[in-house]
Design an enzyme around this catalytic site. Structure first.
Site, PDB file in Angstrom:
ATOM      1  N   SER A 229       0.839  -1.195   0.000  1.00  0.00           N
ATOM      2  CA  SER A 229       0.000   0.000   0.000  1.00  0.00           C
ATOM      3  C   SER A 229       0.869   1.238   0.000  1.00  0.00           C
ATOM      4  O   SER A 229       2.095   1.170  -0.010  1.00  0.00           O
ATOM      5  CB  SER A 229      -0.925   0.010   1.223  1.00  0.00           C
ATOM      6  N   LYS A 230       0.187   2.378   0.028  1.00  0.00           N
ATOM      7  CA  LYS A 230       0.828   3.686  -0.063  1.00  0.00           C
ATOM      8  C   LYS A 230       1.984   3.850   0.936  1.00  0.00           C
ATOM      9  O   LYS A 230       3.015   4.424   0.611  1.00  0.00           O
ATOM     10  CB  LYS A 230      -0.248   4.749   0.198  1.00  0.00           C
ATOM     11  N   ARG A 231       1.793   3.325   2.134  1.00  0.00           N
ATOM     12  CA  ARG A 231       2.822   3.586   3.154  1.00  0.00           C
ATOM     13  C   ARG A 231       4.120   2.819   2.899  1.00  0.00           C
ATOM     14  O   ARG A 231       5.129   3.067   3.537  1.00  0.00           O
ATOM     15  CB  ARG A 231       2.279   3.314   4.563  1.00  0.00           C
ATOM     16  N   GLY A 233       5.618   3.087   0.097  1.00  0.00           N
ATOM     17  CA  GLY A 233       6.247   3.827  -1.008  1.00  0.00           C
ATOM     18  C   GLY A 233       5.214   4.072  -2.078  1.00  0.00           C
ATOM     19  O   GLY A 233       4.031   3.821  -1.884  1.00  0.00           O
ATOM     20  N   GLU A 239       4.227   7.118 -10.535  1.00  0.00           N
ATOM     21  CA  GLU A 239       4.756   7.836  -9.366  1.00  0.00           C
ATOM     22  C   GLU A 239       6.251   7.576  -9.222  1.00  0.00           C
ATOM     23  O   GLU A 239       7.022   8.472  -8.891  1.00  0.00           O
ATOM     24  CB  GLU A 239       4.040   7.402  -8.087  1.00  0.00           C
TER      25      GLU A 239
END
Ligand code: ZN
Length: 462
Positions: A229-231, A233, A239
């Site tokens: 997930s986002k956390r 990276g 991105e």
């Protein structure tokens, strides 16, 4: 990426097909992002959007006319049936199953409706979904190219939907039909689709198509072994591109998430990956996404780049990230000189303008304490004044001459060379850590160095 590697290794055809039949989940710009991600990684496709091919169109939303006749055939052959259950009924059923601790699944209420009952629902204007009549007994098995023999009890599969009431196919139907029509030989997909595969096998059997071969690829987890997930990276390829990762490093890194050449080799070029790729070396267990390893690998690739290539790739990041006070367009040859000094230290392209920002600023902003370290103001200002005089009189302003002029000066000023150079480094860069001092001064040039030293002296004198 594994599909691409597999296709290239076997000199097969890599197909991109856009599976866009879930109208509710359609996201504006998502298709463009997918294609751009593939292009960025260099995963060019032989058939698909933009390039076309013999089996187009390659958007499932443009292929609805292929799915309906298959559903009609299945229904008349007794392999499928219309279900008139309302959304509310299905939700209530699911809630009840959860409450009782049963696995959720359709209860087959419409499987054996009489013709009169169907006519009555039709007369009420209810638009049915079409469900597959999954065998109630028996087992469905197949050979997965990675996991080997996989067996499912048919009793664990429900009567899944083939065609939704809006006329769009589900993933199951559209895939089976299109893989057949597009003559797909191999399907490499994520592990999470393994449970759908027996449904697809049953569907292939019912329509009389030959099934392609399946390989289910390991998932990618975060370092804490939870779903990526986002956390952990960035989560989209674009991105990573925007954060300054190189596509060749990204490809190498991603290939090693789930595949390996042996137990040691970390760095493999695109050509080597194609040459050595095999399903046999794909892991059966989940891969762990480690951003530190990606950064390490990116730094490795970045250091190997030829300086002109690096400059070309870095320029957009300087344009994007340098403060707006720096005049545009940014000078290419100056950037080339700066990145040559930063190449050893930077891990990503985006770090280059961060590390080299001071090269471009008209004025530096730093606290006087940074300049002083352990010196007193008088001594520091004295030293810089002497340096300024020496530099003013210096002819060629290259790092060799600078070092030859400045190194002997330290003892004259009763400073250690370390003290003098630290003082000078802060005066000309505003930082305590920077590329080699004399090379930095050479790139900055005489005028900028003298101006900065004067500013430092003014700062010391309050
Ligand atoms: Zn029903």
């Amino acid at each position: 990426m594994f599909n691409w590697l597999f296709a290239r290794h076997h000199r097969g055809t890599f197909i991109v097909r856009i599976e866009d039949t879930d109208v509710e989940r359609k996201v504006e710009g998502a298709v463009e992002d997918v294609l751009e991600s593939l292009r960025w990684l260099g995963l060019e496709w032989d058939e698909g959007p933009e390039v076309g091919g013999r089996y187009g169109p390659y958007f499932q939303s443009q292929r609805l006319h292929y799915y309906r006749p298959v559903v009609e055939q299945l229904t008349s052959d007794g392999y499928a049936y219309p279900c008139y259950c309302s959304h509310e009924r299905l939700e209530a059923m699911k809630a009840e199953q959860v409450r009782r601790g049963q696995p959720p699944g359709y209860d087959r209420r419409c499987r054996n409706l009489s013709q009169e009952e169907r006519s009555r629902f039709e007369a009420e204007g209810i638009r049915p979904v079409i469900r597959f009549k999954t065998p109630l007994t028996g087992r469905t098995e197949f050979r997965d190219l990675i996991r080997g023999k996989v067996v499912f009890d048919n009793s664990t599969l429900d009567d899944f939907v083939l065609l939704k009431s809006d006329g769009y196919p589900t993933y199951h139907l559209a895939n089976v039909v299109d893989d057949h029509l597009m003559e797909v030989s191999h399907v490499l997909r994520a592990d999470e689709w393994l449970a759908s595969t027996p449904r697809h096998i049953l569907l292939y059997q019912a329509v009389g198509y030959e099934s392609p071969q399946f390989a289910h690829l390991p998932m990618i987890l975060g370092p804490d072994r939870s779903k990526l997930s986002k956390r952990h990276g960035a989560t989209s390829l674009l991105e990573f591109r925007d954060e300054g990762y190189l596509p060749e490093a990204m490809l190498n890194f991603l290939a090693l998430l789930g595949w390996s050449l042996d137990d040691r080799t970390e760095v493999l070029s695109r050509e080597e990956l194609v040459e050595h790729f095999s399903l046999e070396r794909i892991s059966k267990t989940a891969a762990i996404f480690n951003i530190d390893k990606l950064r390490w690998m990116n730094g490795l690739y970045l250091r190997k780049l030829d300086i002109d290539d690096l400059t070309e790739r870095a320029l957009p990041f300087f344009e994007r990230d340098l403060p707006s006070s720096v005049r545009r367009p940014i000078d290419r040859s100056y950037v080339r000189a700066v990145v040559a000094l930063e190449q050893e230290r930077a891990k990503t392209l985006a770090e280059l303008p961060q590390l080299g920002e001071f090269f471009f600023m008209e004025e530096l902003d730093y606290p006087v304490d940074l300049l002083l370290q352990k010196l007193n103001r008088e001594k520091a200002s004295q030293a810089l004044t002497t340096v300024s005089q020496k530099l003013g009189a210096l002819g060629p302003f290259d790092h060799g001459s600078l070092e030859a002029t400045l190194r002997p000066l330290a003892s004259d000023l009763s400073l250690t060379t370390k003290e003098l150079f630290s003082l000078l480094r802060v005066a000309v860069t505003g930082r305590t850590a920077a590329p080699p001092l004399f090379q930095t001064m050479e790139v900055l040039g005489k005028e900028a160095c003298l101006r900065r030293i004067e500013a430092a002296i003014r700062l010391l004198r309050g």
